[in-house]
Write an enzyme that holds these catalytic residues in place. Structure first.
Site, PDB file in Angstrom:
ATOM      1  CG  HIS A 549      -1.698   1.236   1.435  1.00  0.00           C
ATOM      2  ND1 HIS A 549      -3.037   1.339   1.140  1.00  0.00           N
ATOM      3  CD2 HIS A 549      -1.343   2.465   1.906  1.00  0.00           C
ATOM      4  CE1 HIS A 549      -3.462   2.555   1.417  1.00  0.00           C
ATOM      5  NE2 HIS A 549      -2.443   3.257   1.884  1.00  0.00           N
ATOM      6  CD  GLU A 550       1.861   3.684   3.822  1.00  0.00           C
ATOM      7  OE1 GLU A 550       2.139   4.740   3.212  1.00  0.00           O
ATOM      8  OE2 GLU A 550       0.892   3.599   4.587  1.00  0.00           O
ATOM      9  CG  HIS A 553       0.507   6.474  -0.536  1.00  0.00           C
ATOM     10  ND1 HIS A 553      -0.616   7.091  -1.035  1.00  0.00           N
ATOM     11  CD2 HIS A 553       0.093   5.783   0.568  1.00  0.00           C
ATOM     12  CE1 HIS A 553      -1.661   6.815  -0.269  1.00  0.00           C
ATOM     13  NE2 HIS A 553      -1.256   6.008   0.702  1.00  0.00           N
ATOM     14  CG  HIS A 556      -0.645   8.941  -6.666  1.00  0.00           C
ATOM     15  ND1 HIS A 556      -1.781   9.066  -5.904  1.00  0.00           N
ATOM     16  CD2 HIS A 556      -0.913   9.604  -7.813  1.00  0.00           C
ATOM     17  CE1 HIS A 556      -2.687   9.756  -6.559  1.00  0.00           C
ATOM     18  NE2 HIS A 556      -2.177  10.104  -7.722  1.00  0.00           N
TER      19      HIS A 556
END
Length: 757
Positions: A549-550, A553, A556
């Site tokens: 998940h991290e 980021h 992104h």
């Protein structure tokens, strides 16, 4: 090859060449730990004198003092921060401060440059406003993260081992926040932006650059420029105070040194090796007892595997009742300050103000979103809770601890939920989380996660071995586009807990794209480190999901295209920013994803098919309770930032005592208040925690529509990169999503993926 060094090489470069030149498929971090774990007689020949911090360094690598020699007299070369290598295009443009004085100097430099930039815009003659002389200087203002000095000066508050550096870096962050806020109250600069917005040049700007003009106007107007001078001053004072309160709250979290000591018998069920690593040696205080802190690598194993209820209760009480200083007072102070800010700006509540520019648009829209989900999830949550209760009855009976208590009188307490949820997975679904850990060694998970992202998004990561760093465990990677070789950005990985470090998992965007300068991001998290004897760190599957998940980021931030993208003037709405990373979590639940991410630390084998099938089948076990817990946290956030918020600690406590059992179905223990450690609500997530659930709905729709049939479809991955990640914060997210999905988003995929329908 790495750039030549004009000063002593970083600690990494003292490793043998065969380790320094390893491919991305291997782990430099493990090599460092292996070197640190060898016999002292090998690392320090007998004739060498040993410095005061060598003992500490050998016992626990994550406790490196790692300061400049001038700040640790008597420290040997292996224990101090070396001089940085020369900067180049192959490195991020950072030289991390060695002393508080350096940080203070950098803050002054930013303050001076910021004032000069704003003054220059204000001095543009009337009628001569252009994009170049009016807008462009404001898109890369010296106090924005387009300036390397900003990240360089404030970031170490989250990760330095030196408390003096952390304190001064924290003050730098507050100073930059104040600069940003005050810049938005410059009426003379606002008038120049207004004047440019009415010009023919502005009307002919592309959609991309028009976004920034509109964003600048909105930022000035949201800062109260329509207020009287007196009220403008009040507003700025309130914002400064709120920033200081949030900073103090984070400092209490980061510097908490709470430690509890248990006998090994009080930790029955916890992994024996974990216990041995934390048992205090003979000759020190609490010898023979096991030291447990409130950091996640300590907290989670006890709450999920310790069979002794009183131990779990004691640890939970320390976290929710006793630790983190005056944080509840700071929460109340922050609530009051934000309420006054919203009122000055003409909003009925902070939640109304905060949601006005987000996808939701209003607290009412959030309520309309949450209420149906709560109704649909409540029955499943009730069933989940009853299943845990029945397990507790059986467990107590097995241990002879049920006594004369009628089975139907047994309750599930807050400190029971994690333990009996874990027991449920083992007993009913054959999933033993401790056994599963053996298949997820940290180094393999990290390397495989990066490999999957590279394939999916058309990128290549090159590890950099000689670079300036704040700690020897940190790794650095350069990112390039696989097709063109274009330089995309850099990212740091700082994965293990240590004293004074940020205590959760998060991505810090250190530098933004601007005129040839590429983004730089850093992941800080608190995953377990390899043991001193070289045994690899083993992750729970939930740790794998968090890392995946991290890392989303990071992608992104690096894949956002265009100068100035993802800065303050082009941020993703807070209720969408989690969606890309949440969507990517799905790879940790696909058969191929699990097969690739797993590798038994002894045999090297992937998860066996039967265990893999059991894990996937058990994915939604307890999902009802998980959803109502998220709804509770989201609703609590909106309540404390609503029109009638609690204005003292007693009222805050009463609200938690009422809302937790009503929404999460689990009673709140006497005096317990998780708001003392709920850092989200004391930063940019205030009145925004609902965004996790909001974004989950969007992420489920993206995965089901475009990836479920083939999660490793490279064409779909590139479409995702270009249509969802590349736009960053420019334009309307709803339109980007509609282009990617081919339609408007829907809740159906989320409800189906969670087993609700």
């Amino acid at each position: 090859p790495p750039p030549p060094l004009s000063s002593p090489a970083p600690f990494h470069s003292t490793l043998p060449a065969k380790w320094r030149r390893r491919s991305i498929g291997s782990s430099l971090a493990l090599a460092v730990k292996l070197v640190l774990s060898v016999s002292p007689s090998l690392f320090f020949p007998p004739q060498m004198s040993r410095c005061p911090c060598c003992e500490e360094r050998e016992l626990k690598a994550s406790s490196f003092t790692f300061l400049p020699a001038s700040r640790r007299p008597g420290a040997c070369e292996a224990c101090v921060l070396p001089a940085p290598p020369p900067l180049s295009d192959e490195l991020p443009p950072f030289v991390w401060p060695r002393t508080p004085a350096e940080i203070r100097e950098q803050v002054v430099a930013v303050e001076v440059a910021s004032k000069q930039a704003l003054d220059a815009v204000a001095a543009v003659p009337d009628g001569q406003e252009t994009f170049t002389n009016t807008i462009e200087p404001l898109l890369a203002a010296p106090h924005f993260k387009t300036n390397p000095l900003v990240g360089q000066a404030k970031f170490l508050q989250h990760c330095s081992t030196d408390p003096d550096l952390r304190n001064v870096a924290d003050a730098a962050g507050t100073a930059f926040a104040t600069l940003k806020a005050r810049g938005r109250t410059r009426t003379d600069v606002y008038r120049k932006v207004q004047a440019f917005s009415k010009t023919k040049e502005c009307a002919e700007l592309s959609e991309y650059w028009s976004h920034f003009v509109g964003s600048l106007l909105m930022s000035f107007e949201a800062s109260g420029l329509s207020l009287s001078p007196e009220d403008q001053g009040t507003l700025q004072d309130l914002r400064d105070k709120d920033a200081a309160v949030c900073s103090a709250f984070k400092k209490n979290l980061a510097e908490d040194a709470t430690a509890l000591f248990f006998s090994p018998e009080e930790l029955e069920g916890v992994d024996a090796k974990w216990i041995a690593e934390r048992t205090q040696p003979t000759g020190v205080a609490n010898a023979g007892l096991v030291k447990v802190t409130l950091k996640y690598p300590d907290l989670l194993p006890v709450l999920s595997t310790c069979a002794i209820s009183s131990t779990r209760e004691r640890l939970s009480r320390a976290r929710e009742v006793e630790a983190y200083g005056n944080n509840l007072d700071l929460v109340v102070e922050g609530i009051k300050l934000r309420r006054r800010i919203a009122s000055l700006l003409g909003y009925s509540s902070w939640a109304q103000y905060a949601t006005a520019t987000r996808m939701s648009g209003s607290p009412g829209a959030i309520e309309a979103f949450i209420s149906p989900l709560l109704e649909k999830a409540r029955s499943g949550a009730t069933s989940d809770l009853e299943a845990l209760r029945q397990l507790k009855v059986a467990h107590l009976r097995e241990r002879g601890e049920l006594g004369d208590t009628p089975a139907d009188a047994v309750e599930v307490f807050a400190h029971d939920v994690g333990f009996y949820s874990n027991e449920r997975l083992k007993r009913e679904h054959g999933v033993d989380q401790e056994a599963v850990r053996a298949y997820f060694p940290l180094d393999h998970v990290v390397e495989t996660t990066m490999a999957i992202y590279q394939e999916l998004l058309g990128l290549v990561f090159h590890e950099v071995y000689q670079f300036d760093t704040w700690h020897p465990q940190v790794r650095l990677f350069r990112v390039v586009d696989a097709a063109s070789g274009e330089r995309m950005g850099f990212f740091y990985l700082d994965l293990h807990p240590r004293e004074g470090k940020y205590g959760h998992a998060a991505i810090f965007h250190l530098l933004k794209r601007w005129k040839g300068q590429v983004p730089v991001d850093c992941m800080l998290c608190n995953l377990p480190a390899p043991s001193a004897d070289g045994t690899p760190a083993l992750l729970r599957h939930s740790n794998c999901v968090t890392f995946f998940h991290e890392f989303g980021h990071i992608m992104h931030g690096i894949c956002a295209e265009g100068d100035g993208n993802s800065t303050t003037l082009a941020k993703c709405p807070r209720d969408f920013v989690e969606a890309p990373s949440q969507m990517l979590e799905n790879w940790c639940w696909t058969r191929e994803g699990l097969r690739r991410l797993s590798k038994h630390h002894v045999t090297g084998e992937a998860l066996p098919p039967d265990l893999l099938d059991k894990m996937i089948a058990a994915k939604n076990v307890g999902e009802g309770l998980a959803i109502v817990r998220q709804i509770y946290l989201s609703s609590l956030d909106l309540a404390i930032h609503g029109e009638l918020p609690p204005l003292d600690v007693a009222s805050l406590q009463a609200l938690v005592d009422e809302m937790r059992p009503r929404l999460s179905l689990v009673a709140n223990p006497p005096g317990a208040n998780m708001l003392r450690s709920f850092g989200h609500l004391m930063n940019q997530y205030s009145a925004a925690y609902y965004g996790y659930m909001w974004a989950e709905v969007l992420s489920a729709d993206m995965f089901a529509t475009c990836f479920e049939a083939d999660p490793f479809d490279k064409d779909a991955g590139m479409r995702y990169r270009k249509l969802v990640l590349a736009p960053g914060g420019v334009g309307k997210i709803s339109e980007h999503l509609a282009r990617f999905l081919g339609r408007a988003p829907s809740q159906e995929a989320f409800l189906r993926s969670r087993g609700i329908v």
